[in-house]
Design a protein around this motif. Structure first.
Motif, PDB file in Angstrom:
ATOM      1  N   ALA A   1       0.841  -1.198   0.000  1.00 28.82           N
ATOM      2  CA  ALA A   1       0.000   0.000   0.000  1.00 28.82           C
ATOM      3  C   ALA A   1       0.873   1.244   0.000  1.00 28.82           C
ATOM      4  O   ALA A   1       1.890   1.305   0.681  1.00 28.82           O
TER       5      ALA A   1
ATOM      6  N   LEU B   1      -7.472  -0.168   2.249  1.00 34.82           N
ATOM      7  CA  LEU B   1      -6.349   0.594   2.809  1.00 34.82           C
ATOM      8  C   LEU B   1      -6.836   1.338   4.036  1.00 34.82           C
ATOM      9  O   LEU B   1      -7.930   1.917   4.025  1.00 34.82           O
TER      10      LEU B   1
ATOM     11  N   GLN C   1      -4.959   3.982   6.627  1.00 31.69           N
ATOM     12  CA  GLN C   1      -3.847   4.762   7.148  1.00 31.69           C
ATOM     13  C   GLN C   1      -4.401   5.773   8.138  1.00 31.69           C
ATOM     14  O   GLN C   1      -4.971   6.779   7.752  1.00 31.69           O
TER      15      GLN C   1
ATOM     16  N   MET D   1      -3.970   6.576  -4.667  1.00 28.51           N
ATOM     17  CA  MET D   1      -4.754   5.536  -4.003  1.00 28.51           C
ATOM     18  C   MET D   1      -5.556   4.720  -5.012  1.00 28.51           C
ATOM     19  O   MET D   1      -5.633   3.486  -4.926  1.00 28.51           O
TER      20      MET D   1
ATOM     21  N   TRP E   1      -3.360   2.342  -7.130  1.00 27.56           N
ATOM     22  CA  TRP E   1      -2.952   1.160  -6.369  1.00 27.56           C
ATOM     23  C   TRP E   1      -4.120   0.186  -6.157  1.00 27.56           C
ATOM     24  O   TRP E   1      -3.972  -1.028  -6.347  1.00 27.56           O
TER      25      TRP E   1
END
Length: 439
Positions: free
Chosen positions: A36, A56, A58, A303, A306
């Motif tokens: 990531a 994801l 974070q 983002m 990915w």
């Protein structure tokens, strides 16, 4: 995950999937998924909205300012009010002193409103969704609830119904309270700000898209003229610069909402669909985002690149597939003493492209009141009769699902019918059990 009944047994098993997965899905030579990316923001979050799978996370569970992303909650209530018949799109909306004063503030995102004019809900909604118009948002809130504080109460009730508890909501717009000319929510102060976690913002967006996907018809508009053809005409360019023709354009992006205040920094909830897969992205307080408004879109683009390159949807069960490695349910008073379990519908998982699908975890929870005091299901049992639920997941999935679950839930049914045994069979079993226990 649902709680078990008193006699509920949870069977967690690891099993070979070759018996029910297409050969193409067992190819472990696929390119390895990339790690990531590190996002230059206080928080970043990605989900697949139909399942809620987190792709994801974070710092996604820290409460931060949400600014005008608040308006996604207001939008939900607008669509819900339309659906209920409480308002109509062509209904006229008067402009209060408060809404008028806010709309005249050129330092805020606005379309200027006049009090000697009336506007339709649709006009004001479009101004809110495309141009993040704050005066228009307040006028809508007042027209639906009577005043903005009552509308905020509706917003609070709505997010709590979605399981969101760690939040702060004080107004319908996401503006700082200091910009509201003293029109504060009862009990709040000027330094109070709307705030949520990135996870909860994703949940808001997920519910909005699930209930009212037609919102994308408006959020995907790059540019529109407010009150076109009148002396009040104003060009509205969407603050989501990832839309077609704007300076951070990305193909297939069609929503959802930006937000910027000194407290929240530059924020953005984005969504896009590629190759049949839709994702929702959230970035909050992007580094240098207030200096360069493109930064939030640069990070979102990273983002999306990915997520679309490294995640895929894989079907792991088809409707009525038997859970062969889950222990069958014991049956009481049946012609057979057990019944196998099957899934009621197809089951797919969103997984990284290099995921080894040779093993998964399945946890089964019996339906309430299905099991008797002996921990058995009593015959007769109909084929396809629902007997519980199962959660299917990849082993050691650290990200889980946006609502906190650890797997994809599916209803579980009886794979076969079990007729009730006659009195002679039952008597024979009783005698057999009696002598077995005796000796």
């Amino acid at each position: 995950m649902k709680k078990m009944t008193k006699f509920g047994l949870v069977f967690i098993i690891t099993f070979m999937v070759g018996t029910f997965l297409p050969v193409s899905n067992l190819n472990n030579t696929a390119s390895a998924a990339e790690a990531a990316p590190k996002i230059d923001a206080a928080a970043a979050f990605i989900i697949e909205p139909t399942t809620g799978k987190v792709l994801l996370n974070q710092n996604g569970d820290k409460k931060l300012g949400i600014a005008s992303m608040t308006k996604m909650i207001s939008e939900y209530i607008i669509f819900e009010s339309i659906e209920k018949g409480d308002i109509t799109w062509d209904q006229k909306v008067p402009i209060s002193d408060y809404a008028h004063k806010i709309s005249q503030n050129n330092s805020l995102s606005n379309v200027p409103l006049r009090q000697d004019e009336t506007y339709t809900f649709k006009e004001l909604y479009q101004a809110m969704a495309i141009y993040s118009a704050n005066g228009a948002t307040i006028a809508i809130a007042e027209a639906i609830a009577g005043d903005e504080p009552k509308f905020v109460d509706m917003m609070r009730e709505k997010v709590e119904s979605w399981g969101i508890s760690d939040y702060e909501l004080y107004n319908s717009t996401g503006l700082s309270n200091t910009d509201l000319y003293g029109n504060l929510y009862p009990g709040s102060k000027e330094d109070n700000e709307n705030a949520m976690t990135a996870r909860d913002v994703a949940i808001v967006a997920q519910h909005l898209l699930a209930s009212y996907p037609e919102i994308l018809e408006t959020t995907s508009i790059s540019e529109m003229k407010f009150k076109e053809g009148t002396s009040d005409e104003i060009k509205m360019e969407n603050w989501n610069w990832m839309l077609p023709g704007l300076n951070s354009e990305r193909e297939n992006v069609d929503g959802l909402k930006t937000g910027t205040t000194d407290f929240a920094g530059a924020t953005f909830t984005g969504t896009a669909e590629e190759n049949g897969m839709r994702i929702i992205t959230v970035v909050m307080n992007v580094k240098d985002g207030e200096v360069d408004l493109r930064r939030r879109f640069v990070e979102t683009d990273k983002m999306m690149d990915w997520a679309f390159a490294n995640w895929e949807k894989v079907q792991v069960y088809k409707k009525n597939d038997v859970l062969n490695d889950v222990k069958p349910l014991a049956v009481e008073k049946g012609k057979t003493d057990s019944v196998k379990l099957a899934v009621e519908s197809d089951v797919s998982l969103f997984v990284p492209t290099d995921t080894d699908l040779e093993n998964m975890e399945v946890s089964y929870t019996p339906q309430k009141n299905v099991l008797n005091d002996a921990g058995k299901v009593t015959a007769p049992i109909k084929k396809s009769e629902e007997v519980g639920t199962a959660q299917v997941s990849v082993k050691d999935d650290e990200l889980g699902y946006v609502d906190g679950d650890q797997g994809e839930e599916v209803a579980v049914v009886a794979a076969d019918a079990v007729e009730k045994a006659n009195v002679f069979v039952l008597s024979g079993r009783w005698i057999k059990d009696f002598f077995s226990n005796l000796f």
